[in-house]
Design a protein around this motif. Structure first.
Motif, PDB file in Angstrom:
ATOM      1  N   SER A  59       0.833  -1.208   0.000  1.00 27.97           N
ATOM      2  CA  SER A  59       0.000   0.000   0.000  1.00 27.97           C
ATOM      3  C   SER A  59       0.866   1.256   0.000  1.00 27.97           C
ATOM      4  N   ALA A  60       1.946   1.224   0.756  1.00 33.63           N
ATOM      5  CA  ALA A  60       2.860   2.366   0.789  1.00 33.63           C
ATOM      6  C   ALA A  60       3.491   2.597  -0.577  1.00 33.63           C
ATOM      7  N   ARG A  61       3.917   1.517  -1.225  1.00 34.04           N
ATOM      8  CA  ARG A  61       4.509   1.672  -2.556  1.00 34.04           C
ATOM      9  C   ARG A  61       3.482   2.203  -3.553  1.00 34.04           C
ATOM     10  N   GLU A  62       2.255   1.731  -3.463  1.00 32.22           N
ATOM     11  CA  GLU A  62       1.227   2.244  -4.373  1.00 32.22           C
ATOM     12  C   GLU A  62       1.023   3.740  -4.152  1.00 32.22           C
ATOM     13  N   HIS A  63       1.085   4.170  -2.912  1.00 26.23           N
ATOM     14  CA  HIS A  63       0.960   5.602  -2.611  1.00 26.23           C
ATOM     15  C   HIS A  63       2.140   6.381  -3.193  1.00 26.23           C
ATOM     16  N   VAL A  64       3.353   5.891  -2.986  1.00 28.62           N
ATOM     17  CA  VAL A  64       4.549   6.588  -3.461  1.00 28.62           C
ATOM     18  C   VAL A  64       4.630   6.589  -4.979  1.00 28.62           C
ATOM     19  N   GLY A  84       2.142   6.034  -7.100  1.00 31.26           N
ATOM     20  CA  GLY A  84       0.934   6.529  -7.753  1.00 31.26           C
ATOM     21  C   GLY A  84       0.182   5.459  -8.524  1.00 31.26           C
ATOM     22  N   MET A  85       0.598   4.222  -8.361  1.00 31.54           N
ATOM     23  CA  MET A  85      -0.033   3.082  -9.025  1.00 31.54           C
ATOM     24  C   MET A  85       0.574   1.825  -8.390  1.00 31.54           C
TER      25      MET A  85
END
Length: 107
Positions: A65-70, A72-73
């Protein structure tokens, strides 16, 4: 920033972080290895720092989830679209940076 109250300081820091994420998103051509060579951090590091901050506060926030936030996908999508293989020169520069960092730590 010592003259600011904690809430204002936190808001400013959060705004700067959001701007950093937008800047990285606008410059997808900058590869993570380039960031690691130049600044010793990358998008994945930011993701790990978010997870660590959440953990410190007892908030459930996983790495994906953190990587998706950083990014942007979802990370696999970003990787397929934008990640390039590191060149031998990039790998050599990264290894040299890591070796120099280890020398400083050991020295």
């Amino acid at each position: 920033m010592q003259h600011l109250d904690d809430a204002t300081r936190t808001e400013l820091e959060a705004a700067a972080f959001r701007r950093l994420l937008r800047h990285l998103d606008e410059h997808k051509e900058v590869q993570n290895i380039d960031l690691m060579i130049l600044a010793d951090f990358c998008r994945n590091c930011l993701s790990k720092w978010l997870v660590a901050a959440a953990d410190e506060r007892g908030v459930d926030f996983d790495y994906d989830s953190a990587r998706e936030h950083v990014y942007g996908m979802p990370y696999p999508e970003w990787k397929a679209k934008y990640q390039q293989e590191a060149t031998p020169e990039q790998l050599a520069a990264f290894e040299a940076r890591q070796a120099a960092k280890k020398e400083r730590q050991d020295g």
